[in-house]
Design an enzyme around this catalytic site. Structure first.
Site: not given
Length: 250
Positions: A43, A110
């Protein structure tokens, strides 16, 4: 003989003291200063690859209920607001946070895209902040083998430039994927909006089943550098394969 025995005992004691001091420093660093985080998914490609070991500074923003040492945060009374802060995450920071929407909760990593007051929107794969399109510069087309399936994936590599000039790389498979149209959403005070750099392969604040707006008290710390990684892919003509890295900043 006694003198030799006494000298040997003294050396053993000094060695034990030295090793005890080293252990104490190491314990202090990993408890109060840094934590190591393993990258399990794609990701955050291309900034972070599967298998990277990342150093996360627990003290970068202060201490949250999830970053306090020795699990102290989990035994504090609920009246505590969950955060002892001196800084807040900024746009472009890569953060580790606790996603409490999952069962059981787990840590994710993230990039912070929006901070309190920002209006975040995605239109046809393009990121907009406060009504303005974020600069996205084309770099190249890449094809790599997906982990763990081994299937080839072709992506466009861009450099994204956030307001304020901070740059980071991103991958886009296409501009009409399920999360390529989103918002607008205003980031509430006390939260941040996060996205993965691999935009079409990230369950982030855009996703219905994602973490949503991340409360600052759930932030564990800021990812500072890739400590090390070992090359996992096989060299193939026409396939991108990241090299092993040591002490590479983010």
């Amino acid at each position: 003989m006694k003198r030799l025995a006494g000298r040997a005992a003294g050396e053993i004691i000094e060695t034990a003291r030295f090793l005890g001091g080293v252990a104490a420093v190491w314990l202090g660093l990993v408890t109060f200063g840094f934590a190591a985080f393993h990258i399990p998914s794609e990701s955050m490609q291309p900034s972070l690859e599967v298998g990277d070991r990342v150093a996360v500074s627990k003290w970068a923003y202060g201490y949250s209920v999830h970053s306090l040492p020795l699990g102290i945060g989990y035994i504090l009374p609920e009246s505590w607001n969950g955060r002892l802060a001196w800084h807040s995450p900024q746009r472009g920071d890569v953060v580790v946070f606790r996603d409490e929407r999952q069962s059981p909760p787990r840590n994710l990593i993230k990039r912070v895209i929006g901070v309190a007051g920002d209006v975040v929107e995605v239109r046809e794969g393009r990121l907009y902040l406060n009504g303005e399109a974020v600069v996205r510069e084309f770099d190249e087309i890449r094809t790599y083998r997906e982990h763990p399936s081994g299937l080839p994936v072709t992506v466009t590599h861009y450099t994204e430039v956030l307001p304020g000039g901070r740059e980071h790389p991103i991958y886009e498979q296409r501009d009409n994927a399920p999360l390529d149209d989103y918002g607008p959403v205003t980031v509430r005070p006390g939260t941040v909006f996060v996205m993965g750099d691999n935009r079409d392969a990230s369950r982030d604040s855009r996703a219905p089943e994602g973490p949503g707006l991340v409360p600052l008290e759930n932030v564990v710390g800021r990812a500072e550098t890739v400590l090390f990684t070992f090359e996992r892919c096989r060299r193939e003509e026409g396939m991108y394969c990241p090299r092993g890295r040591v002490w590479q900043g983010l």
